[in-house]
Write an enzyme that holds these catalytic residues in place. Structure first.
Site, mmCIF file in Angstrom:
data_model
loop_
_atom_site.group_PDB
_atom_site.id
_atom_site.type_symbol
_atom_site.label_atom_id
_atom_site.label_comp_id
_atom_site.label_asym_id
_atom_site.label_seq_id
_atom_site.Cartn_x
_atom_site.Cartn_y
_atom_site.Cartn_z
ATOM 1 N N LYS A 1 -6.997 6.498 0.345
ATOM 2 C CA LYS A 1 -5.590 6.862 0.562
ATOM 3 C C LYS A 1 -4.723 5.634 0.843
ATOM 4 O O LYS A 1 -3.655 5.466 0.246
ATOM 5 C CB LYS A 1 -5.486 7.872 1.703
ATOM 6 N N PHE B 1 -6.002 10.949 7.229
ATOM 7 C CA PHE B 1 -6.984 11.941 6.782
ATOM 8 C C PHE B 1 -6.401 12.866 5.717
ATOM 9 O O PHE B 1 -5.543 12.458 4.935
ATOM 10 C CB PHE B 1 -7.558 12.703 7.977
ATOM 11 N N ARG C 1 -0.028 2.372 8.999
ATOM 12 C CA ARG C 1 -0.395 2.235 10.412
ATOM 13 C C ARG C 1 -1.248 0.995 10.640
ATOM 14 O O ARG C 1 -1.865 0.460 9.731
ATOM 15 C CB ARG C 1 -1.182 3.478 10.867
ATOM 16 N N TRP D 1 -7.311 -0.155 -7.615
ATOM 17 C CA TRP D 1 -8.344 -0.863 -6.857
ATOM 18 C C TRP D 1 -8.844 -2.069 -7.660
ATOM 19 O O TRP D 1 -9.029 -3.152 -7.108
ATOM 20 C CB TRP D 1 -9.499 0.086 -6.532
ATOM 21 N N LYS E 1 -15.823 3.901 10.026
ATOM 22 C CA LYS E 1 -14.744 4.142 9.062
ATOM 23 C C LYS E 1 -14.222 2.857 8.417
ATOM 24 O O LYS E 1 -13.795 2.849 7.270
ATOM 25 C CB LYS E 1 -13.600 4.878 9.761
ATOM 26 N N THR F 1 -5.437 2.529 0.135
ATOM 27 C CA THR F 1 -5.466 1.717 -1.082
ATOM 28 C C THR F 1 -4.425 2.215 -2.081
ATOM 29 O O THR F 1 -3.711 1.427 -2.710
ATOM 30 C CB THR F 1 -6.877 1.762 -1.714
ATOM 31 N N PHE G 1 -13.091 5.522 -10.040
ATOM 32 C CA PHE G 1 -14.343 4.819 -9.758
ATOM 33 C C PHE G 1 -15.047 4.556 -11.084
ATOM 34 O O PHE G 1 -14.923 5.334 -12.042
ATOM 35 C CB PHE G 1 -15.247 5.658 -8.848
ATOM 36 N N ALA H 1 -5.045 10.865 13.015
ATOM 37 C CA ALA H 1 -4.533 12.162 12.574
ATOM 38 C C ALA H 1 -5.429 13.318 12.977
ATOM 39 O O ALA H 1 -4.996 14.469 12.943
ATOM 40 C CB ALA H 1 -4.343 12.160 11.059
#
Length: 556
Positions: A71, A301, A94, A409, A105, A73, A381, A273
């Site tokens: 998210k 999240f 954030r 990415w 994480k 990224t 991916f 979150a």
């Protein structure tokens, strides 16, 4: 492909004054922390009053899975993509908490070719904001116990002290502790505990306050304890609000940094979150809206937590009106929701993709329910097949939305141009008609039920009489207009982290409710969610180190 930290280390950063100049921020209004990050002065922010706002774009996601969604990224990539197609775009995200960095994480700077830099600084101490928040929170805790020690003039009932302590680390041993042991000199023994700093009400207050005056008022409004007659004791009664504001004076100023492609990014505030409201600061978002045509922000999240709180808490309180929402999904996550084990995600399985798509479908419907148009970003991916990607696109089309394949990415802004153009088309189309999920005047328990039934698709909410009585007491005390901040697992629409997909017919058990009078919401703690996380069996801290050249290794 190089690791995130290797890519970040090779970034060709520009001096932060140059990034500020692109936004029209004079050098004298930047308070530099080294050469590549700075705080923006309150005086400059105040001078922006009256300027028109740009368009606000929310990036949210499906429920997180071990497969990874990306998210942040995508948020960073979309900001770069918008700049690439000629829009003046600013990213607002954030700050990272040390707990997840050293736990499981990881950090919060994005990944691959879509990152905010300096990555190491941002994921560690950064500009010291979290340390200031921790210090301010614990100053208040110390002043409560000190007041009781010196005679308890306010008549605080030591059994009803609501203010716990915090630290920015995952440490399960501190969840429930006893303080004041060791005799008369150490005060009165009582049970208390620690939460993680990102769950602190001070963090929420900093992220919702509009300026230093508003910050001090909100700090003063914090209810820290109750007397024997159950009347509240406020932070201002202890005369702690002034000193706390002093500690937070610099932390209140947004941090300006840059992406790998030298585009501006505000990184400020960091409530989780799953246990807090999950959004970056209002002051950073509003400042960015005055300085840019587009502001891309994220909510933590999945959309059931972060986006719901972004809409019902942040937008409601700050008067924000998002123009569009991007929901991030991956083929891999769809397969996991369809029952495929992580080890088998590299094998094509179109049926599993189709089986897992209802999780995405519910997030689309929920987000549209706030009157915000939606586009889905399929974060690519290398193992994704054409058939699997098409299955997601076909499913999203059936939900009345469009899914766009994104390769940011690996390719940076060049890989997300299509999404950027789609976001502009939606935002400038004027289709957004934002409205919160529930009105201010709805009773508190009914607000909880509304979230549980409309967002989580639960059948019922279970709460003891004591919890219902507490909610009614807060309504009688004038807090009934507050929105709800649900604290529950991020891994499922339910309170069972193992229940993937789009479950229905489940119940939402409420374990505890907490009043955040300064932040202006009610925290509802559901199921087994913890406000102080623990470290995993093999924490990331085991591989974080300095190499022979003194460079940090192991952050991600």
């Amino acid at each position: 492909m190089k690791t995130d930290i290797e890519i970040a280390r090779e970034a060709k950063k520009k001096p932060i004054q140059e990034i500020g100049a692109r936004l029209g921020i004079p050098a004298e209004h930047l308070l530099p922390y080294g050469h590549d990050k700075a705080k923006v002065s309150q005086d400059f922010i105040a001078s922006l009053e009256g300027r028109p706002d740009g368009k606000l774009i929310l990036v949210t996601a499906i429920n997180p899975t071990p497969a990874g969604e990306g998210k942040t990224t995508t948020t960073v990539g979309l900001g770069d993509g918008l700049n690439r197609i000629g829009k003046k775009a600013i990213v607002c995200i954030r700050e990272a908490s040390l707990g997840p960095n050293f736990g499981m994480k990881g950090g919060a700077a994005g990944g691959g070719m879509a990152q905010v830099v300096p990555m190491e600084d941002m994921n560690l101490h950064f500009t010291g904001d979290f340390h200031a928040i921790t210090a301010a929170h614990n100053l208040l805790a110390a002043m409560i116990d000190n007041h009781i020690y010196w005679g308890n003039e306010l008549g605080i009932d030591v059994r009803r002290i609501a203010w716990r302590r915090v630290m920015d680390m995952n440490d399960r041993a501190l969840r429930d502790i006893v303080v004041g042991l060791g005799g008369v000199a150490n005060g009165f023994a009582r049970q208390t505990g620690f939460d993680i700093t990102v769950a602190s009400e001070v963090m929420a207050i900093l992220c919702l306050a509009t300026d230093l005056k508003d910050l001090q008022k909100r700090l003063g409004d914090i209810v820290v304890a109750y007397r024997r007659d159950k009347s509240p004791v406020y932070c201002r009664d202890l005369k702690a609000d002034g000193a706390m504001t002093v500690l937070l004076k610099d932390a209140m100023q947004p941090n300006l940094v840059q992406t790998l492609e030298n585009n501006p990014a505000f990184v400020h505030g960091g409530p989780f979150a799953n246990i807090a409201h999950g959004c970056n600061s209002v002051i950073a978002t509003k400042t960015a809206l005055k300085l840019g045509e587009y502001v891309v922000t994220e909510a933590g999240f999945g959309a059931d937590l972060g986006a719901e709180k972004f809409f019902d808490i942040k937008c409601r309180k700050a008067g924000l009106k998002p123009a569009a929402a991007v929901i991030v999904a991956t083929v891999r996550a769809m397969k996991m929701n369809g029952g495929v084990a992580k080890a088998d995600l590299g094998t094509e399985n179109v049926e599993a993709v189709k089986k897992g798509c209802p999780n995405l479908g519910r997030h689309i419907a929920n987000t549209k329910g706030f009157g915000v148009p939606v586009v889905v970003a399929i974060n690519h991916f290398a193992t994704d097949t054409e058939a699997e990607i098409q299955a997601v696109k076909d499913y999203v089309a059936q939900q009345g939305a469009e899914a766009v394949l994104c390769r940011h990415w690996a390719e940076g802004s060049a890989g997300i141009e299509e999404l950027a153009r789609k976001v502009v088309q939606i935002a400038e189309g004027g289709a957004a008609n934002f409205a919160p999920l529930y009105p201010d005047e709805m009773p508190l328990f009914q607000k909880i039920e509304t979230i549980a039934k409309r967002i989580y698709h639960a059948d019922e909410v279970i709460a003891d009489k004591a919890i219902r009585d507490q909610l009614r007491a807060w309504e009688a005390a004038g807090y009934g207009h507050f929105p709800i901040c649900m604290a529950k697992t991020q891994y499922s629409f339910s309170t069972d982290p193992n229940l993937r997909g789009a479950p229905t017919g489940h119940t939402v058990p409420i374990r505890e409710v907490r009043l955040s009078a300064g932040a202006g919401f009610i925290v509802v703690i559901c199921g087994e969610i913890m406000t102080m996380p623990g470290l995993p069996k093999i924490p990331s801290a085991e591989v974080i180190r300095l190499d022979e050249a003194g460079r940090i290794e192991g952050l991600f």
